[in-house]
Design a protein around this motif. Structure first.
Motif, short mmCIF file in Angstrom:
data_model
loop_
_atom_site.label_atom_id
_atom_site.label_comp_id
_atom_site.label_asym_id
_atom_site.label_seq_id
_atom_site.Cartn_x
_atom_site.Cartn_y
_atom_site.Cartn_z
N GLY A 78 -25.94 6.80 -10.74
CA GLY A 78 -26.08 8.16 -10.25
C GLY A 78 -27.41 8.43 -9.59
O GLY A 78 -27.82 9.59 -9.46
N TRP A 79 -28.09 7.37 -9.14
CA TRP A 79 -29.39 7.52 -8.48
C TRP A 79 -29.16 7.80 -7.00
O TRP A 79 -29.33 6.92 -6.15
CB TRP A 79 -30.23 6.27 -8.70
N ARG A 80 -28.78 9.01 -6.68
CA ARG A 80 -28.34 9.35 -5.33
C ARG A 80 -29.44 9.15 -4.29
O ARG A 80 -29.20 8.59 -3.21
CB ARG A 80 -27.84 10.79 -5.30
N ASP A 81 -30.65 9.62 -4.58
CA ASP A 81 -31.73 9.50 -3.59
C ASP A 81 -32.04 8.04 -3.29
O ASP A 81 -32.24 7.66 -2.13
CB ASP A 81 -32.98 10.22 -4.08
N LYS A 82 -32.09 7.22 -4.34
CA LYS A 82 -32.36 5.79 -4.14
C LYS A 82 -31.23 5.14 -3.34
O LYS A 82 -31.47 4.29 -2.47
CB LYS A 82 -32.50 5.09 -5.49
N THR A 83 -29.99 5.53 -3.66
CA THR A 83 -28.84 4.96 -2.96
C THR A 83 -28.90 5.30 -1.48
O THR A 83 -28.71 4.44 -0.61
CB THR A 83 -27.52 5.48 -3.57
N ARG A 84 -29.17 6.57 -1.18
CA ARG A 84 -29.20 7.02 0.22
C ARG A 84 -30.33 6.34 0.98
O ARG A 84 -30.15 5.91 2.13
CB ARG A 84 -29.36 8.54 0.28
N GLU A 85 -31.50 6.24 0.35
CA GLU A 85 -32.65 5.64 1.02
C GLU A 85 -32.40 4.17 1.32
O GLU A 85 -32.68 3.70 2.43
CB GLU A 85 -33.89 5.82 0.14
N GLY A 136 -15.68 4.36 -4.50
CA GLY A 136 -15.61 5.35 -3.43
C GLY A 136 -16.82 5.34 -2.52
O GLY A 136 -17.42 4.30 -2.25
N ALA A 137 -17.18 6.53 -2.05
CA ALA A 137 -18.29 6.67 -1.09
C ALA A 137 -19.61 6.63 -1.84
O ALA A 137 -20.06 7.65 -2.37
CB ALA A 137 -18.14 7.97 -0.32
N ILE A 138 -20.24 5.48 -1.89
CA ILE A 138 -21.47 5.36 -2.66
C ILE A 138 -22.68 5.88 -1.89
O ILE A 138 -23.77 5.98 -2.44
CB ILE A 138 -21.72 3.91 -3.13
N PHE A 139 -22.48 6.23 -0.62
CA PHE A 139 -23.54 6.85 0.18
C PHE A 139 -22.86 7.74 1.21
O PHE A 139 -21.64 7.69 1.39
CB PHE A 139 -24.42 5.80 0.87
N ASP A 140 -23.65 8.54 1.88
CA ASP A 140 -23.15 9.45 2.91
C ASP A 140 -23.29 8.76 4.26
O ASP A 140 -24.37 8.25 4.59
CB ASP A 140 -23.96 10.75 2.87
N THR A 141 -22.24 8.75 5.06
CA THR A 141 -22.32 8.08 6.36
C THR A 141 -23.30 8.79 7.31
O THR A 141 -23.66 8.22 8.34
CB THR A 141 -20.93 7.97 7.03
N ALA A 142 -23.72 10.00 6.96
CA ALA A 142 -24.77 10.64 7.75
C ALA A 142 -26.07 9.85 7.65
O ALA A 142 -26.92 9.92 8.56
CB ALA A 142 -25.00 12.07 7.26
N ILE A 202 -12.96 2.87 -9.88
CA ILE A 202 -13.78 2.97 -11.09
C ILE A 202 -14.57 4.28 -11.06
O ILE A 202 -15.20 4.61 -10.04
CB ILE A 202 -14.74 1.78 -11.22
N ASP A 203 -14.52 5.01 -12.16
CA ASP A 203 -15.27 6.26 -12.28
C ASP A 203 -16.56 6.01 -13.06
O ASP A 203 -16.55 5.39 -14.11
CB ASP A 203 -14.44 7.31 -13.01
N TYR A 204 -17.66 6.51 -12.50
CA TYR A 204 -18.95 6.48 -13.19
C TYR A 204 -19.36 7.92 -13.46
O TYR A 204 -19.61 8.68 -12.51
CB TYR A 204 -20.00 5.76 -12.34
N PRO A 205 -19.44 8.34 -14.73
CA PRO A 205 -19.73 9.74 -15.05
C PRO A 205 -21.02 10.27 -14.42
O PRO A 205 -21.09 11.46 -14.09
CB PRO A 205 -19.84 9.73 -16.58
N ALA A 206 -22.02 9.42 -14.23
CA ALA A 206 -23.29 9.88 -13.66
C ALA A 206 -23.23 10.02 -12.15
O ALA A 206 -24.18 10.52 -11.54
CB ALA A 206 -24.42 8.92 -14.05
N ASN A 207 -22.14 9.57 -11.55
CA ASN A 207 -21.99 9.59 -10.09
C ASN A 207 -20.89 10.58 -9.73
O ASN A 207 -19.71 10.22 -9.70
CB ASN A 207 -21.66 8.19 -9.58
N PRO A 208 -21.23 11.84 -9.43
CA PRO A 208 -20.21 12.83 -9.12
C PRO A 208 -19.80 12.89 -7.66
O PRO A 208 -18.88 13.62 -7.30
CB PRO A 208 -20.90 14.14 -9.52
N TRP A 209 -20.50 12.12 -6.80
CA TRP A 209 -20.21 12.26 -5.36
C TRP A 209 -19.13 11.31 -4.90
O TRP A 209 -18.71 10.43 -5.62
CB TRP A 209 -21.49 12.11 -4.54
#
Length: 201
Positions: free
Chosen positions: A134-141, A166-172, A194-201
């Motif tokens: 669920g480390w969204r900022d790290k994933t996006r960067e 699913g979509a582990i990052f934003d295509t933007a 696979i569902d990861y509870p810490a990853n809601p996106w």
């Protein structure tokens, strides 16, 4: 994953015919991927078990079992299998991912930090782990940096397939990958197994 599951299954049959069946771990891995993207997790697990009988337990075969077990929500078994992977192996991040899928985030955090501190993590596995945690900022960067590479879109596609979440990052954040997806008329977001509870996106 990208909406071409039926086509991929047909190509897999041709591949196995050319290979003379399951003569290598790579053949098992490719067939397993086809089964998982088509939602056939029980068959995928059976195939992983067959690979272990033929080639013995390894980080790759255990990774396949862990993912199938997570998709089937058999989290305790997935964690037990992940503990069999050599801590220094590329696939050792699967322990943190199995713990994250089970919602055991304190343990997942410790396992993730241990793996990241002790290994030169590949970009694909690092992206998978960031998303699962669920480390969204790290994933996006990281996705943005990878996308800027000449073959970055292939690395990103491999991470999506490897995570099965699913979509582990934003295509933007990944304009080059977005261009390739549009050129090929492939859908986004990709399917999720696979569902990861810490990853809601």
């Amino acid at each position: 994953v990208f909406g071409m599951e039926a086509e991929v299954e047909g190509e897999m049959r041709k591949y196995l015919e050319c290979q003379g069946g399951y003569r290598s771990m790579v053949a098992y891995q490719r067939a397993y991927e086809v089964m998982t993207v088509n939602g056939r997790f029980d068959e995928a697990l059976a195939l992983a078990d067959q690979a272990i009988v033929q080639f013995g337990q390894s980080g790759i075969s255990s990774r396949l079992r862990v993912q199938a077990l997570m998709a089937l929500k058999r989290h305790t078994e997935a964690i037990e299998e992940a503990r069999l992977i050599d801590p220094d192996a590329d696939n050792a991040h699967m322990l943190a991912m199995a713990l994250a899928a089970a919602g055991r985030m304190e343990e997942a955090q410790a396992a993730a930090n241990t793996w990241l501190d002790g290994a030169e993590a590949q970009l694909v596995t690092r992206l998978e782990l960031y998303a699962a945690m669920g480390w969204r900022d790290k994933t996006r960067e990281l996705a943005s940096r990878v996308d800027a590479r000449p073959s970055g879109h292939l690395i990103l596609a491999s991470a999506v397939l490897g995570c099965l979440c699913g979509a582990i990052f934003d295509t933007a954040d990944t304009p080059n990958l977005d261009d390739r997806l549009q050129e090929a008329s492939l859908p986004w977001p990709p399917s999720k197994a696979i569902d990861y509870p810490a990853n809601p996106w």
